[in-house]
Scaffold this active site. Structure first.
Site, PDB file in Angstrom:
ATOM      1  N   ASP A 256      -5.787  -6.285   9.055  1.00 47.70           N
ATOM      2  CA  ASP A 256      -5.327  -4.993   8.713  1.00 47.70           C
ATOM      3  C   ASP A 256      -4.816  -4.966   7.290  1.00 47.70           C
ATOM      4  O   ASP A 256      -4.706  -6.154   6.704  1.00 47.70           O
ATOM      5  CB  ASP A 256      -4.230  -4.379   9.754  1.00 47.70           C
ATOM      6  CG  ASP A 256      -3.746  -3.311   9.444  1.00 47.70           C
ATOM      7  OD1 ASP A 256      -4.558  -2.392   9.208  1.00 47.70           O
ATOM      8  OD2 ASP A 256      -2.278  -3.133   9.577  1.00 47.70           O
ATOM      9  N   SER A 257      -4.299  -3.654   6.826  1.00 48.92           N
ATOM     10  CA  SER A 257      -3.646  -3.783   5.608  1.00 48.92           C
ATOM     11  C   SER A 257      -2.312  -4.555   5.625  1.00 48.92           C
ATOM     12  O   SER A 257      -1.610  -4.716   4.514  1.00 48.92           O
ATOM     13  CB  SER A 257      -3.678  -2.437   4.956  1.00 48.92           C
ATOM     14  OG  SER A 257      -2.872  -1.588   5.904  1.00 48.92           O
TER      15      SER A 257
ATOM     16  N   TYR B  52      -4.394   1.008   2.552  1.00 47.52           N
ATOM     17  CA  TYR B  52      -5.832   1.302   2.493  1.00 47.52           C
ATOM     18  C   TYR B  52      -6.027   2.642   2.228  1.00 47.52           C
ATOM     19  O   TYR B  52      -7.086   3.178   1.792  1.00 47.52           O
ATOM     20  CB  TYR B  52      -6.534   0.628   3.682  1.00 47.52           C
ATOM     21  CG  TYR B  52      -6.816  -0.839   3.592  1.00 47.52           C
ATOM     22  CD1 TYR B  52      -6.306  -1.589   2.439  1.00 47.52           C
ATOM     23  CD2 TYR B  52      -7.584  -1.594   4.685  1.00 47.52           C
ATOM     24  CE1 TYR B  52      -6.746  -3.213   2.462  1.00 47.52           C
ATOM     25  CE2 TYR B  52      -7.919  -2.707   4.692  1.00 47.52           C
ATOM     26  CZ  TYR B  52      -7.385  -3.675   3.617  1.00 47.52           C
ATOM     27  OH  TYR B  52      -7.756  -4.811   3.633  1.00 47.52           O
TER      28      TYR B  52
ATOM     29  N   CYS C 259      -7.456  -1.600  12.101  1.00 48.04           N
ATOM     30  CA  CYS C 259      -7.386  -0.554  11.173  1.00 48.04           C
ATOM     31  C   CYS C 259      -8.275   0.419  11.160  1.00 48.04           C
ATOM     32  O   CYS C 259      -9.317   0.320  11.055  1.00 48.04           O
ATOM     33  CB  CYS C 259      -7.331  -1.419   9.966  1.00 48.04           C
ATOM     34  SG  CYS C 259      -7.162  -0.211   8.387  1.00 48.04           S
TER      35      CYS C 259
ATOM     36  N   THR D 107      -8.681   3.002   9.304  1.00 50.64           N
ATOM     37  CA  THR D 107      -8.875   3.369   7.829  1.00 50.64           C
ATOM     38  C   THR D 107     -10.034   2.413   7.612  1.00 50.64           C
ATOM     39  O   THR D 107     -11.240   2.967   7.076  1.00 50.64           O
ATOM     40  CB  THR D 107      -7.872   3.069   6.996  1.00 50.64           C
ATOM     41  OG1 THR D 107      -6.604   3.881   7.454  1.00 50.64           O
ATOM     42  CG2 THR D 107      -8.295   3.777   5.603  1.00 50.64           C
TER      43      THR D 107
ATOM     44  N   CYS E  68      -3.582   5.566  13.002  1.00 47.17           N
ATOM     45  CA  CYS E  68      -3.275   4.761  12.279  1.00 47.17           C
ATOM     46  C   CYS E  68      -2.542   3.442  12.657  1.00 47.17           C
ATOM     47  O   CYS E  68      -1.393   3.930  13.418  1.00 47.17           O
ATOM     48  CB  CYS E  68      -2.603   5.068  10.852  1.00 47.17           C
ATOM     49  SG  CYS E  68      -1.952   3.994   9.865  1.00 47.17           S
ATOM     50  N   THR E  69      -2.754   2.406  12.596  1.00 45.62           N
ATOM     51  CA  THR E  69      -2.066   1.250  13.609  1.00 45.62           C
ATOM     52  C   THR E  69      -0.714   0.915  13.238  1.00 45.62           C
ATOM     53  O   THR E  69      -0.052   0.683  13.935  1.00 45.62           O
ATOM     54  CB  THR E  69      -2.949  -0.083  13.581  1.00 45.62           C
ATOM     55  OG1 THR E  69      -3.142  -0.661  11.944  1.00 45.62           O
ATOM     56  CG2 THR E  69      -4.325   0.066  14.258  1.00 45.62           C
TER      57      THR E  69
HETATM   58  N1  DGL Z   1      -3.132   0.356   9.581  1.00 51.74           N
HETATM   59  C1  DGL Z   1      -4.141   1.092   8.889  1.00 51.74           C
HETATM   60  C2  DGL Z   1      -4.900   2.065   9.484  1.00 51.74           C
HETATM   61  O1  DGL Z   1      -4.947   2.028  10.870  1.00 51.74           O
HETATM   62  C3  DGL Z   1      -4.067   1.804   7.573  1.00 51.74           C
HETATM   63  C4  DGL Z   1      -2.668   1.668   6.556  1.00 51.74           C
HETATM   64  C5  DGL Z   1      -2.832   1.626   5.094  1.00 51.74           C
HETATM   65  O2  DGL Z   1      -3.018   3.058   4.695  1.00 51.74           O
HETATM   66  O3  DGL Z   1      -2.938   0.556   4.722  1.00 51.74           O
HETATM   67  O4  DGL Z   1      -5.411   2.869   9.262  1.00 51.74           O
END
Ligand code: DGL
Length: 283
Positions: free
Chosen positions: A11-12, A43, A74, A76, A177-178
């Protein structure tokens, strides 16, 4: 020492800890490499091409570690590039999707879908929404909430939700978004509505690919359609009695300690886990 099946989760940042937690609850005897790509976060403000290059680098690292499967914890990253990754890597790549279907299936009619700005713009996400009829979706992409939740994971101060979330009456909220799932209970209370996320579904999908739940093991059934040989480690018993291992990658000692503490704080980490970290630079 037993050769455990290896799963890379990326993940980010800290958002994927919720997915990791569901995986830890579902099976024992698996080694997880957790990669938090803090250097390139968030991200949600990047282009699809940029995100694909970050994810490619993460998955290449998992290849070097001998991973049997990878999880994009993630939404995204999944929306931006999961198909491309499936075509380019020999192991299964499991994605995390906004749980719009579970929300509709639960009978919700007026649903708020919280995603990142990038996810909101992707064709994959639009197609996901279009498949659900009979449900009104309000999509909202708070620009700074993922970063605020990352700070929460590092420092323990929950952001003021009203600074980030829209007002409104909804009968269901999808956390697409996680990072947002780290405040699942608080967001449910904020709207007085049930919340849905893809964490559990992602873990289930991973284990169905790893030869559990009656599905064939990795390699026999995957996006690569037979390109792999059956993976013996994954076919072996990942029984719930054997300890799981979690190795935090490429993160400083301090950050991996913070993530571990945060997982306990959020009650995400089952007790029976051996935790370590790897400092080497794999890139
Ligand atoms: N945790 C990520 C998701 O599920 C994104 C968070 C980010 O923007 O870095 O989309």
């Amino acid at each position: 020492m037993k050769d455990l099946p290896r799963v890379g989760i990326m993940d980010s940042g800290a958002g994927g800890l919720g997915v990791l937690s569901e995986c830890l609850k579902l099976a024992g005897g698996v080694r997880y490499y957790y990669f938090a790509d803090g250097e390139n976060a968030p991200y949600g403000s990047k282009s699809e091409g940029e995100i694909a290059s970050f994810v490619r680098a993460g998955l290449q690292m998992f290849v070097r570690l001998g991973a049997d499967a990878a999880v994009l914890a993630c939404n995204t990253a999944t929306a931006a590039c999961v198909e491309e990754m499936r075509q380019n890597f020999a192991f299964p790549v499991v994605g995390t999707e906004p749980a719009v279907h579970p929300a509709a299936a639960a009978g919700c009619k007026n649903v708020l879908v919280l995603v990142t700005p990038r996810t909101a713009k992707t064709a994959r996400f639009r197609a996901l929404l279009a498949r659900e009829r009979g449900c009104v979706f309000t999509v909202f992409a708070p620009p700074l909430l993922a970063s605020a939740m990352e700070e929460f994971a590092a420092e323990g101060t929950l952001p003021t939700l009203s600074d980030h979330l829209p007002k409104g009456e909804f009968d269901g909220v999808v956390l697409g978004c996680t990072h947002y799932t780290l405040a699942k209970g608080e967001i449910a209370r904020f709207y007085g509505a049930p919340v849905f996320d893809g964490n559990y579904g992602t873990a289930q999908r991973l284990f169905s690919l790893m030869g559990r739940d009656g599905c064939p093991p990795i390699g026999k059934f995957s996006h690569q359609k037979g390109a792999l040989t059956t993976n013996k480690r994954s076919a072996s018993n990942c029984d719930i009695q054997t300890k799981n291992e979690v190795i935090f990658l490429n993160s400083s000692k301090k950050r991996s300690k913070l993530y571990t503490e945060q997982m306990f704080f959020l009650r995400l980490m089952p007790k029976n886990v051996r935790i370590s970290q790897m400092d080497e630079n794999f890139f």
